[in-house]
Scaffold this motif. Structure first.
Motif, short mmCIF file in Angstrom:
data_model
loop_
_atom_site.label_atom_id
_atom_site.label_comp_id
_atom_site.label_asym_id
_atom_site.label_seq_id
_atom_site.Cartn_x
_atom_site.Cartn_y
_atom_site.Cartn_z
N SER A 1 0.83 -1.21 0.00
CA SER A 1 0.00 0.00 0.00
C SER A 1 0.86 1.25 0.00
O SER A 1 0.35 2.35 -0.28
CB SER A 1 -0.91 0.00 1.23
OG SER A 1 -0.14 0.00 2.42
N THR A 2 2.15 1.11 0.33
CA THR A 2 3.05 2.27 0.40
C THR A 2 3.79 2.53 -0.91
O THR A 2 4.69 3.37 -0.96
CB THR A 2 4.09 2.05 1.52
OG1 THR A 2 4.77 0.81 1.30
CG2 THR A 2 3.41 2.01 2.88
N TYR B 1 8.49 -0.21 -6.62
CA TYR B 1 7.17 -0.84 -6.45
C TYR B 1 7.38 -2.27 -5.94
O TYR B 1 8.06 -3.08 -6.58
CB TYR B 1 6.41 -0.83 -7.77
CG TYR B 1 5.93 0.56 -8.15
CD1 TYR B 1 4.63 0.97 -7.87
CD2 TYR B 1 6.81 1.46 -8.76
CE1 TYR B 1 4.20 2.25 -8.21
CE2 TYR B 1 6.39 2.75 -9.09
CZ TYR B 1 5.08 3.13 -8.81
OH TYR B 1 4.66 4.40 -9.13
N TYR B 2 6.79 -2.56 -4.77
CA TYR B 2 7.04 -3.81 -4.07
C TYR B 2 5.82 -4.73 -4.14
O TYR B 2 4.66 -4.27 -4.03
CB TYR B 2 7.39 -3.54 -2.61
CG TYR B 2 8.77 -2.96 -2.44
CD1 TYR B 2 9.86 -3.79 -2.21
CD2 TYR B 2 9.00 -1.59 -2.54
CE1 TYR B 2 11.14 -3.28 -2.07
CE2 TYR B 2 10.27 -1.06 -2.41
CZ TYR B 2 11.33 -1.90 -2.18
OH TYR B 2 12.60 -1.38 -2.04
N PHE B 3 6.11 -6.03 -4.29
CA PHE B 3 5.06 -7.04 -4.42
C PHE B 3 5.43 -8.27 -3.58
O PHE B 3 6.61 -8.60 -3.43
CB PHE B 3 4.89 -7.43 -5.89
CG PHE B 3 4.59 -6.27 -6.77
CD1 PHE B 3 3.29 -5.85 -6.99
CD2 PHE B 3 5.63 -5.56 -7.38
CE1 PHE B 3 3.03 -4.75 -7.79
CE2 PHE B 3 5.38 -4.47 -8.19
CZ PHE B 3 4.07 -4.06 -8.39
N PRO C 1 1.33 -5.69 3.46
CA PRO C 1 0.80 -6.78 4.27
C PRO C 1 1.70 -7.10 5.46
O PRO C 1 2.86 -6.71 5.50
CB PRO C 1 0.77 -7.96 3.28
CG PRO C 1 0.79 -7.32 1.94
CD PRO C 1 1.61 -6.09 2.07
N PHE C 2 1.15 -7.88 6.43
CA PHE C 2 1.89 -8.17 7.65
C PHE C 2 1.69 -9.61 8.06
O PHE C 2 0.77 -10.27 7.62
CB PHE C 2 1.47 -7.23 8.78
CG PHE C 2 0.03 -7.40 9.20
CD1 PHE C 2 -1.01 -6.82 8.48
CD2 PHE C 2 -0.30 -8.14 10.33
CE1 PHE C 2 -2.33 -6.97 8.87
CE2 PHE C 2 -1.61 -8.30 10.72
CZ PHE C 2 -2.64 -7.72 9.98
N MET D 1 -6.37 -3.50 5.61
CA MET D 1 -5.04 -4.08 5.75
C MET D 1 -5.11 -5.56 5.38
O MET D 1 -6.18 -6.17 5.40
CB MET D 1 -4.49 -3.91 7.17
CG MET D 1 -5.36 -4.45 8.27
SD MET D 1 -4.67 -4.02 9.90
CE MET D 1 -6.02 -4.45 10.98
N LEU D 2 -3.93 -6.15 5.07
CA LEU D 2 -3.87 -7.52 4.56
C LEU D 2 -2.94 -8.36 5.43
O LEU D 2 -1.76 -8.04 5.58
CB LEU D 2 -3.39 -7.53 3.11
CG LEU D 2 -3.27 -8.90 2.43
CD1 LEU D 2 -4.64 -9.57 2.37
CD2 LEU D 2 -2.69 -8.74 1.03
N LEU D 3 -3.51 -9.43 6.01
CA LEU D 3 -2.72 -10.39 6.79
C LEU D 3 -2.34 -11.55 5.87
O LEU D 3 -3.21 -12.21 5.30
CB LEU D 3 -3.54 -10.89 7.98
CG LEU D 3 -2.97 -12.07 8.78
CD1 LEU D 3 -1.64 -11.70 9.43
CD2 LEU D 3 -3.97 -12.54 9.84
#
Length: 1023
Positions: free
Chosen positions: A353-354, A381-383, A948-949, A1019-1021
């Motif tokens: 998201s950042t 850009y991160y994936f 994500p976390f 947010m994404l877990l």
């Protein structure tokens, strides 16, 4: 990293000693005759020495005041000791510490039959003195292998003076079974209990001796039988073989057969009743027994279990392809568990998201390829990708592409660095010197200060639990006994997580110092090896023999410990024992450690202490990166490609380039010791200083442009001082014989620091350097380096603005990130100048190294500056002096011009030469301890970090005034899954951590509600 030995020549106990030995009993022991005492007869079984002495807290640690008597198999001495132990502070509560001494003993031996050893105080033996007192309880964990099924259990039991042992109170508890009424087994003459145990099975046993109000516990391992396998077990290993060690109780036996899983047999020879064989393993459980012949009868050992570990998970890979309008994300080069390309994998994608701009069509996608519109905003850009096989095994990986200003998509390699490394301005922090409290939480306000100073990378010295508490002298964190937990004197793991999260919220990165070369001698692995020797499951984790390869040339000489069990570098002392990266299990263990700090704490990389050690020892001393550097880099970049790996090793000479990732090594950055010692620190010591500084800055001899460079992604770490070096202001003050106010010394550091901080490489500032800490501090160097810093030192008014300007110049102007540097030779040899050419934005830097004003005329041409359309004669260019907030015009004629540089004493000028003017934007610095940010002007709910976390994240929100706050988490069905906050809270910025370890992967929402404000974010877990 430097650490001395704790042992003084004549003191084997505490780190302090009485200055006058004749007053030892009065001054050192500090106790009078106690009401209750016990006569303890100490025994030291050593027949190879001519005399022995008993030394301890009870005689002031005087090495020859209490001689012992020889009794045929060793030495003994009776000492009357007060019940309750030594009352002086600093010892073991309830106990007396002691050792033995003989001529030439170094270190003094402790009691090899006493299981009680004080690892925090030079391995002193200690004895709890009670009524009665238990001594030399055997067998015990000091030598735990027992080769009989009926071991004799013994202990000396001493009553208080004038009393007797109540033999009716004597009880042994063996593995939970009590054996009372042992009076018949206690000898009243020699005061020893001797009890033949019942038949004990092979394996581990715990025995408790109860004597009156006293009790002691030991443990040992039984390995009995005619033929026995001596290895500690069970063991899990990634190795393909495991060395089986054993013993046969008959001189006639010449061979044994090892049987694996009741099927496969392997024969090996017996020599002097012992055997050793590297047994091949099969995946999973390997049950192993040994068979030997005894007078025609086959005898079997008890079985041991060795489990060969196998990674069943697939290996995810993200690659990128692009055309004019799209970028395609590929996961189809991911591998199955056998290392082959596999279509039988499922995929789950997400995008950060950042990212510089939102990326649609990625989150939740499950195809091996995804095409996205090429973003419009440049940046990284991160994936994230989770690949799962049909058996449910999965792997998580991460990667990024860079979109440059021209719209080109650049895919990273294993050597690539993210932008924050390329723009790096590093600051080394030692928590113990940052504040008088010396904790992680006390250092939190420094993060705002570091941001305002212009730094973007915080190197945190080691935080893991050490053998001794951290301090401001030698206890700087490199004596690690627990690689997974923060030292209690620093705080908790949660404190460090909060520190990293807060740094990230401020735009700072955190790299953690750690010790791949060694562990403490008190690490549990080492203690296990001292008990089980070659049979320890951790035996291969350490170096056990000196390397004799003539190609081996370590930075420091090697030595073996006094028991010849471990190798270490002599200058570090045997406190730090060399780790063995050639062993696959040891390598896996330490890589897991590094992954833990990345995954659980979000650290952004590591500074590897004594990196040269594992590199030099690799391949039996031939050196190389295959044992540590490459495996570590590959594993860590797989889970976090945007990390920085800095190694304490030389990285500027021919031959050192192999440590860099550009040359297939493990590091992004290595040390420029040549510049540090021969250029910067030695500048005012005499000789041709500017010439020497130039040669070290350009890494060549008498050159005008950059010499050896290891590659585009490799960085020389450059500094004037660090925690191992003396403070630069102290060095210059001493070399120049500067007055006590330190003002001249502070000014003398300015020109050198300009050159170091703005030259090619990754610059470092050590904590307190920017306020002049270290000047006038006499005594030990460590006190200057590591003492608690006075952040209001008067020299800060000279140095703090200087270092801030250098950091922000480097931050804001790409010319100073490049690997282009050309010396500018002018008319004045007292001024050193360089060009950092970049099209239309050329960096020029000049320093005056004298205490008087200097003027120089410097020629500029296409050989040292660059413009996109070439130099245009007659065109007005602008020289913006960022350091002095001035600008002036420059005009070329015939492609050349002469730039006049006028510098005050020790002055600096840093210029951007282009076709427009530039200015430096600087925040206000109000001091380290008062970096409180102003109250927010409005309510705000920020995106959680990381996102994500897995499984923890931090949610940050802002309150412009005190208010009632509710912060809750919901699932996709709108069901509330957690209430994080429901309270009245003060105005300001707030961070809340959420651990979703008990919830499944998926999308969640969090909602902030106050009396006048509501906001919800997603947010994404990902697990």
């Amino acid at each position: 990293m430097k650490i001395p030995s704790d042992h003084a020549p004549q003191i084997a106990g505490r780190k302090f000693a009485c200055p006058f030995l004749v007053l030892v009993l009065i001054v050192c022991t500090g106790h009078a005759i106690a009401a209750d005492s016990v006569d303890v007869t100490f025994r030291y079984y050593n027949t190879s020495i001519g005399s022995a002495y008993l030394v301890g807290e009870f005689n002031g640690w005087v090495n020859s005041s209490w001689p012992m008597s020889y009794f045929g198999s060793g030495w003994l001495r009776t000492a009357r000791l007060a019940v309750g132990g030594n009352p002086a502070p600093g010892g073991v509560p309830g106990a007396w510490q002691y050792k033995f001494y003989y001529n030439g003993a170094s270190p003094w031996p402790n009691d090899p039959l006493n299981p009680h050893v004080n690892q925090n105080d030079n391995d002193n033996s200690f004895i709890y003195v009670k009524d009665p007192t238990i001594y030399q309880f055997l067998p015990n964990q000091r030598n735990p292998i027992v080769t009989t099924a009926t071991p004799v259990i013994s202990a000396y039991i001493f009553p208080k003076v004038g009393g007797q042992v109540d033999t009716s109170s004597l009880t042994l508890v063996i593995d939970g079974t009590p054996y009372p009424h042992l009076g018949a087994y206690y000898n009243l003459v020699n005061q020893q209990l001797v009890f033949p145990s019942p038949l004990l099975p092979n394996g581990n046993h715990v025995v408790i001796l109860q004597a009156g109000a006293n009790a002691d516990t030991v443990n040992f391992t039984v390995q009995a039988g005619y033929v026995k396998i001596l290895n500690q077990f069970p063991v899990s290993t990634w190795e393909s073989t495991w060395k089986i060690n054993g013993r046969v109780e008959n001189d006639a036996a010449s061979s044994v057969i090892l049987v694996r899983n009741s099927t496969d047999t392997f024969q090996t020879s017996v020599n002097a009743r012992t055997f050793s064989f590297a047994l091949p393993l099969v995946a999973g459980n390997d049950t192993i027994v040994a068979i030997a012949d005894s007078a025609g009868t086959q005898k079997l050992s008890s079985p041991i279990l060795v489990t060969q570990l196998v990674n069943h998970a697939p290996y995810g890979r993200i690659t990128f392809a692009s055309d004019l309008y799209t970028v395609t994300l590929h996961a189809d080069s991911s591998l199955n568990a056998d290392g082959n390309l596999s279509a039988a994998l499922s995929y789950l994608w997400s995008a950060d998201s950042t990212n510089p701009s939102p990326v649609s069509g990625v989150n939740g996608a499950s195809t091996p390829q995804i095409s996205i519109a090429k973003p419009a905003i440049p940046g990284e850009y991160y994936f994230n990708l989770i690949v799962t096989d049909t058996n449910g095994y999965s792997d998580t990986t991460r990667n990024y592409f860079t979109l440059d200003d021209s719209g080109h998509v650049i895919s990273p390699t294993l050597a690539s660095n993210p932008g924050w490394v390329q723009q790096g301005r590093m600051y080394e922090m030692f928590f113990k010197s940052a504040t008088a409290t010396g904790t992680i939480n006390a250092a939190l306000p420094h993060l705002g200060y570091l941001k305002n100073m212009g730094y973007n990378i915080v190197w945190v010295m080691p935080v893991m639990k050490n053998a001794f508490p951290m301090d401001n002298m030698y206890g700087t964190g490199y004596d690690i006994v627990d690689f997974y937990n923060v030292a209690p004197e620093y705080g908790t793991n949660a404190d460090l997580k909060n520190f990293v999260d807060r740094a990230h919220a401020l735009g700072l990165k955190v790299i953690l110092d750690i010790t791949p070369n060694h562990t403490s001698r008190y690490h549990p692995f080492v203690q296990n090896i001292r008990s089980y020797r070659q049979n320890s499951v951790y035996w291969n984790f350490y170096q056990h023999a000196l390397i004799t390869n003539p190609n081996y040339h370590p930075d420091l000489s090697e030595a073996l410990t006094s028991d010849s069990l471990f190798g270490y570098y002599y200058a570090f002392s045997d406190e730090l024992l060399n780790y063995n990266w050639s062993d696959l299990d040891a390598r896996k263990y330490m890589i897991n450690v590094y992954q833990y700090w990345i995954k659980a704490f979000g650290v952004d990389g590591f500074r590897f202490d004594v990196y040269w050690g594992p590199h030099d020892r690799a391949n039996n001393g031939n050196g190389g990166e295959n044992e540590m550097g490459i495996p570590v880099r590959t594993a860590l970049k797989h889970i976090k490609p945007d990390i920085l790996l800095l190694g304490e090793t030389s990285g500027t000479g021919v031959g050192t380039e192999v440590v860099y990732a550009d040359r297939n090594g493990g590091l992004d950055a290595a040390y420029d010791w040549n510049l540090l010692h021969n250029g910067a620190q030695a500048f005012y010591s005499g000789g041709a200083q500017i010439s020497a500084l130039n040669n070290t800055l350009l890494n060549c001899g008498s050159c005008t442009s950059m010499g050896f460079l290891p590659g585009p992604d490799s960085y020389f770490m450059r500094c004037l001082e660090n925690h191992d070096e003396d403070r630069i202001i102290y060095i210059y003050g001493s070399e120049l014989n500067i007055p006590s106010d330190g003002v001249t010394a502070a000014h003398a550091t300015l020109p050198v620091s300009t050159m170091v901080e703005l030259s090619i490489g990754l610059p470092l500032v050590y904590s307190g350097q920017e306020v002049g800490w270290g000047f006038g501090i006499s005594g030990q160097k460590e006190n200057r380096d590591r003492s608690v810093i006075d952040w209001n030192d008067s020299l800060r008014t000279i140095l703090q603005p200087h270092y801030q300007r250098l950091a922000f110049i480097r931050k804001q102007f790409p010319a100073f990130w490049s690997q282009q540097q050309i010396r500018l030779t002018g008319s004045n040899s007292n001024i050193l100048g360089y060009s950092r050419p970049l099209n239309d934005q050329n960096g020029l830097m000049f320093s005056n190294f004298t205490n008087s004003q200097q003027t120089s005329f410097v020629g500029l041409s296409s050989s040292n500056v660059s413009f996109a359309g070439g130099i245009q004669d007659g065109k007005t260019y602008y020289a913006s002096d960022l350091y002095n907030d001035t600008s002036y015009q420059v005009v070329f004629s015939g492609g050349i011009t002469s730039l006049q540089v006028v510098l005050p004493p020790y002055g600096t000028s840093v210029i951007i030469l282009g076709d427009t003017t530039y200015a430096l934007s600087l925040p206000v610095i109000t001091g380290v301890r008062d970096q409180e940010e102003p109250l927010p002007k409005s309510y705000a709910l920020e995106q959680n970090y990381p996102n994500p976390f897995n499984p923890s994240t931090v949610i940050r929100f802002s309150l412009p005034r005190n208010d009632n706050v509710s912060l809750k988490v919901y699932n996709l069905l709108g069901e509330e899954v957690s209430t994080l906050v429901r309270a009245s809270m003060r105005a300001g910025e707030h961070d809340v951590s959420w651990n979703a370890g008990n919830l499944p992967s998926g999308v969640y929402f969090y909602r902030l509600s106050t009396t006048t404000f509501t906001s919800t974010k997603k947010m994404l877990l990902l697990k």
